[in-house]
Write an enzyme that holds these catalytic residues in place. Structure first.
Site, short mmCIF file in Angstrom:
data_model
loop_
_atom_site.label_atom_id
_atom_site.label_comp_id
_atom_site.label_asym_id
_atom_site.label_seq_id
_atom_site.Cartn_x
_atom_site.Cartn_y
_atom_site.Cartn_z
CD GLU A 1 -11.23 24.02 -29.70
OE1 GLU A 1 -11.81 25.12 -30.29
OE2 GLU A 1 -10.93 23.00 -30.05
CB CYS B 1 -16.32 29.92 -27.15
SG CYS B 1 -16.42 28.02 -27.03
N GLY C 1 1.42 29.84 -17.36
CA GLY C 1 1.08 29.55 -18.86
C GLY C 1 2.24 29.80 -19.67
#
Length: 540
Positions: A297, A331, A259
């Site tokens: 997000e 979420c 990442g």
């Protein structure tokens, strides 16, 4: 000499014993994997096996750490995945960049045809892939299938979009000149997804990015690697059938090292990150340091506001679905339920009664409505949040316990009596705890909705049309998703999905979200024999 021979024989026997024990342990481990049990033999329909390659860039590989995926419903091992090394990441980026040279030359409608085929391939596997999502992530079966359906729906949407994307022809103030907007792909899109939607979020990004002319490199969540592998096998099959480079849709399973490499890599034209606000902030800073483009997000501390004129027959099922669905791990999960003081007691009583009827069980059982949390760490977060809520004056109306059964099960919980600004209420905790607050008027309710750091989803229940438009207006909700008389969760793919403030500001899926995956050029073309300057400037 006899002594030497005896020692040699003893050493050989010891080595043989060690080898036998190691082989026994390995075979025992393999036999305990769920994939080897008849009940879960359907996993092999997705091309999965005991140990799976976690790298795809046209060819499969994986020379990094071997990780085991566990089922949240019983904490038993499903299968293993070999993650990417940094060398394999580098190789994958290079192959993806080469693949882009081919993909970018294909007309957008033809790219749409490939995306259509991806959608059809997913349709054929929707039930078995949905079952894998349920098994590995922990959400109930219908939600797992629904998540794959989202990817299918976005593919359908992207096919049409592939014939529509483009910029306007603008009026030029200069004679003999044309002024146009040209949109081009950003190149390589790095997609980092979270555990709670291990298929859909990749689909939102992948389908739209592809028709825009980009190639994709996916790093899924480390705890749902089997889903990443299975989805990539389906997509890779479509690319191979069309004689296209597999690296158009690459994948590198891995942890924070992969990442971080994606975030810092200047060859990555856009980093799309879905996850916690804490990690998202780190990713954002790394991307911004190289002036890269990002789509974030992140978290949501979402609220439903119920006014005195609300239809409570809509409120109760909406609040229960939004608070309990996916065991509170969306979420868009409702975490704050704000009730007008005149309906507070009635609604709390009704919701508590509804909670008692929630069918808890194995997530792949079609009758189950509520499954486990994804990890043991999430169970600990649940317990810590309960302790803090009680310390800050909260009263548990329903739930509040870790369930005595295999897996990561906790009771869905309702807490009343906290103030709107209590620290635990202001904190997004990714577990099924609903904080119920009592308000007096509209101004107070709107202010409470907006006072948290995140700005993802929000909803009011009312019949007052004036209030509805105030809620939608500049002094209403500050969220990216602003609903009326429906829950905070369950967004459709046709609208742009995303939020404001600490939610990150990104937009995915529908509307004009495609613009995030492209770069815009303003182009002026002089087709005359003169050279007039803008603003009437004379330079002679």
């Amino acid at each position: 000499m006899p002594h030497f021979i005896a020692l040699n024989v003893a050493r050989q026997w010891a080595l043989r014993k060690t080898f036998i024990l190691a082989s026994y342990r390995q075979s025992r481990t393999m036999s305990t994997l769920l994939i080897n049990q008849p009940k879960y033999s359907w996993l092999k329909e997705l091309g999965l096996k005991e140990e799976n390659d976690g790298v795809y860039n046209g060819t499969w590989g994986g020379k990094g750490e071997v990780v085991t995926s566990y089922c949240p419903a019983n904490n038993e091992p499903i299968a293993r995945v070999r993650q990417a090394t940094m060398a394999e990441y580098e190789e994958t980026v290079q192959k993806a960049k080469e693949a882009w040279k081919i993909w970018a030359d294909i007309p957008a409608p033809k790219r749409g045809e490939i995306v259509r085929q991806i959608g059809d391939a997913l349709r054929k596997q929707i039930k078995v892939l949905g079952s894998l999502v349920s098994l590995e992530m922990g959400k109930i079966y219908v939600e797992g299938v629904g998540e794959v359906q989202e990817y299918v729906d976005v593919c359908d949407y992207a096919v049409g979009l592939s014939r529509m994307i483009g910029g306007p022809v603008l009026p030029s103030e200069r004679p003999g000149h044309a002024l146009i907007e040209q949109w081009n792909p950003v190149g390589l899109v790095g997609i980092i997804t979270a555990f709670n939607f291990p298929v859909a979020v990749y689909g939102w990004n992948n389908a739209i990015a592809l028709i825009c002319g980009n190639v994709c490199l996916w790093k899924g969540a480390p705890t749902t690697p089997l889903t990443s592998v299975a989805v990539t096998k389906i997509v890779a099959g479509v690319l191979e059938q069309n004689n296209l480079p597999g690296a158009i849709c690459s994948m590198t399973c891995g942890g924070a090292d992969i990442g971080e490499a994606l975030a810092k890599d200047e060859r990555v034209g856009l980093v799309s990150f879905t996850g916690s606000t804490h990690v998202g902030k780190k990713v954002s800073l790394m991307v911004q340091e190289r002036f890269g483009r990002q789509l974030l997000e992140l978290g949501g501390n979402n609220a439903i506001i119920v006014f005195e004129d609300a239809d409570l027959n809509l409120v109760v099922p909406s609040a229960v679905f939004a608070a309990v669905g996916t065991a509170g791990q969306r979420c868009t999960t409702t975490r704050r339920l704000m009730l007008h003081e005149s309906v507070h007691n009635d609604v709390v009583e009704r919701i508590a009664k509804a909670y008692k009827q929630i069918r808890i069980g194995d997530p792949w059982d079609p009758n189950t409505l509520y499954g486990p949390l994804h990890t043991k760490q999430a169970v600990e977060q649940y317990k810590q949040a309960l302790d803090q809520a009680k310390q800050q004056g909260g009263t548990i109306v329903y739930g509040g316990k870790v369930m005595d059964r295999p897996g990561n099960y906790v009771e869905p919980t309702i807490i009343t009596g906290l103030t709107h600004d209590a620290p635990i209420v202001q904190t997004e905790t990714f577990v099924p705890i609903l904080y119920v607050l009592k308000f007096k008027n509209e101004e107070e309710a709107f202010a409470w909705n907006n006072e948290v750091k995140q700005g993802l989803s929000s909803s009011i229940f009312t019949k007052d049309m004036g209030r509805v438009f105030r809620w939608l207006g500049p002094k209403g909700s500050d969220c990216g998703i602003v609903n009326v008389n429906i829950p905070t969760s369950g967004a459709e793919i046709g609208g742009a999905f995303g939020g404001e403030k600490h939610t990150g500001g990104g937009r995915e899926s529908g509307s004009d979200s495609w613009k995030q995956y492209m770069r815009r050029s303003t182009c002026t073309i002089n087709y005359s024999k003169d050279l007039p300057l803008a603003q009437g400037i004379k330079f002679e």
